[in-house]
Design an enzyme around this catalytic site. Structure first.
Site, PDB file in Angstrom:
ATOM      1  N   TYR A   1       0.856  -1.191   0.000  1.00 58.34           N
ATOM      2  CA  TYR A   1       0.000   0.000   0.000  1.00 58.34           C
ATOM      3  C   TYR A   1       0.889   1.239   0.000  1.00 58.34           C
ATOM      4  CZ  TYR A   1      -4.124   2.751   1.470  1.00 58.34           C
ATOM      5  OH  TYR A   1      -5.169   3.637   1.541  1.00 58.34           O
TER       6      TYR A   1
ATOM      7  N   ASN B   1     -10.588   8.644   9.838  1.00 59.43           N
ATOM      8  CA  ASN B   1     -11.924   8.100   9.571  1.00 59.43           C
ATOM      9  C   ASN B   1     -13.002   9.160   9.354  1.00 59.43           C
ATOM     10  OD1 ASN B   1     -11.072   5.421  11.794  1.00 59.43           O
ATOM     11  ND2 ASN B   1     -11.102   5.351   9.571  1.00 59.43           N
TER      12      ASN B   1
ATOM     13  N   VAL C   1     -15.418   4.310   9.369  1.00 58.21           N
ATOM     14  CA  VAL C   1     -15.791   5.259   8.319  1.00 58.21           C
ATOM     15  C   VAL C   1     -17.299   5.235   8.091  1.00 58.21           C
ATOM     16  CG1 VAL C   1     -15.604   5.805   5.856  1.00 58.21           C
ATOM     17  CG2 VAL C   1     -13.553   5.232   7.168  1.00 58.21           C
TER      18      VAL C   1
ATOM     19  N   ASP D   1     -22.680 -11.480   8.124  1.00 57.20           N
ATOM     20  CA  ASP D   1     -23.596 -12.312   8.901  1.00 57.20           C
ATOM     21  C   ASP D   1     -23.019 -12.588  10.288  1.00 57.20           C
ATOM     22  OD1 ASP D   1     -24.969 -12.340   6.558  1.00 57.20           O
ATOM     23  OD2 ASP D   1     -24.978 -14.507   6.290  1.00 57.20           O
TER      24      ASP D   1
ATOM     25  N   LEU E   1      -7.804   9.119   0.813  1.00 60.20           N
ATOM     26  CA  LEU E   1      -7.557  10.326   1.607  1.00 60.20           C
ATOM     27  C   LEU E   1      -6.125  10.810   1.446  1.00 60.20           C
ATOM     28  CD1 LEU E   1      -8.554  12.364   3.778  1.00 60.20           C
ATOM     29  CD2 LEU E   1      -7.755  10.733   5.500  1.00 60.20           C
TER      30      LEU E   1
END
Length: 367
Positions: free
Chosen positions: A60, A150, A182, A203, A302
């Site tokens: 990343y 966030n 978020v 779930d 962001l």
């Protein structure tokens, strides 16, 4: 002035083997040597975000810059972006900060996994953004600890792609990872402008977890299996949004099976926006749906927004501060991990926070 004993969590090579790639680096800062335009800041809190782990792991973004100020044999990198700092010392030329101010970095790449830092403000006097101070009782440590990532992400997403929310109650947003930090903030911001939200959750969530999302303002919360059924878009969704309702924005942060149904849920001219890839799952959907509904596919990051427009990030923070101070949004809880200087190993504290992050937002609090 006493020499400051400080700690940082550092690394040199990017690796997902955090236990071996991260190091506890101890260093000192002498306040008597700071230059006129420098500020010494002390960390109050530091977050552990999925993007931080991705950057350290190598999957990343780009690696943080190499630093030499710690006195290590070789230059090292410091992880982390989100931090709340207190101004401890100011240089003789500083006029826009004072001791006791609470500040956050304006841009990314600060290297927040450390207890103290020296910040040079000569090139950019606004490199730090004041959000509060020791004397400010209207803004809490908990709010300041997470305002950078966030809530800023949620606020920008709400307005970056659609600027004409009409406030009639007919506009809708649908989002997977509906119980994420978020999503909880975005739900609150949307409710303030009468935009309704549908949050999809995995779930197995309890009724208490459903109720929590409704308390933040979700209009509907739906299990993933019910969301993926054919009946959802054929029966449930039309009943929920009504004849005049429009699902204008679909938000994806996990990929996988839900992306197909997010696109299917969009109304004509809707936006499908990916802003995270928690599980790095593929994004697949019917191209025919995109074609016939004129769906626009976008990405949001962001970090990229902040690098492209740092002052836009500052504007976002200022809007959030107004909302917090007006009591219009709730801070979303997180788990605290405490570091006591002179007692704890900062690397061990961060490894604990990294492990716990699988279950939710983690923040290191410096005592």
């Amino acid at each position: 002035m006493t020499v400051i004993k400080a700690s940082a969590v550092t690394f040199t090579e990017r690796s997902w083997d955090f236990a071996n790639s991260l190091s506890w680096t101890q260093y000192t800062i002498d306040p008597t040597t700071i230059k006129p335009h420098e500020v010494i800041v002390r960390a109050l809190t530091t977050s552990v975000n999925p993007s931080d782990l991705g950057i350290i792991g190598g999957g990343y973004g780009t690696a943080p810059k190499l630093r030499t100020e710690f006195g290590t044999a070789e230059p090292v990198r410091v992880g982390g972006n989100e931090t709340l700092l207190r101004v401890e010392y100011v240089g003789s030329a500083i006029t826009n900060f004072k001791v006791g101010d609470w500040v956050i970095p304006k841009s990314v790449g600060f290297g927040s996994w450390r207890s103290y830092a020296v910040v040079d403000t000569e090139e950019d006097p606004t490199v730090l953004v004041v959000v509060s101070s020791d004397d400010d009782k209207d803004f809490t440590l908990e709010q300041g600890a997470t305002i950078m990532i966030n809530p800023s992400t949620a606020y920008q997403i709400l307005y970056q792609f659609i600027s004409d929310w009409d406030g009639s109650g007919n506009d809708w947003i649908i989002q997977n990872a509906g119980n994420s930090q978020v999503a909880k903030y975005l739900t609150q911001f949307a409710k303030l402008i009468n935009v309704k939200t549908i949050s999809v959750v995995r779930d197995g969530k309890s009724q208490q977890e459903f109720d929590e999302l409704y308390q933040y303002g979700a209009t509907h919360v739906v299990n993933e299996s019910d969301f993926l059924s054919d009946d959802f878009t054929a029966v449930t969704l039309p009943k929920w949004i009504g004849e005049n309702g429009r699902v204008r924005l679909a938000l994806n942060s996990i990929g996988g099976d839900t992306t197909r149904q997010l696109v299917n849920s969009l109304s004509q001219d809707g936006y499908f926006v990916t802003f995270g890839m928690i599980g790095r799952l593929p994004i697949t959907y019917d191209g025919g749906v995109q074609l016939h509904k004129n769906i626009t596919t976008k990405s949001y990051w962001l970090t990229a927004n902040t690098l492209r427009d740092p002052e836009g990030k500052v504007a976002t923070i200022k809007e959030l501060l107004k909302l917090y101070r007006a009591g219009k949004i709730q801070n979303v809880p997180f788990e605290k991990n405490y570091f006591v200087a002179g007692k704890d190993d900062l690397k061990a504290v961060f490894l604990q926070a990294i492990e716990r992050s699988k279950k939710g937002k983690q923040v290191v609090v410096y005592e």
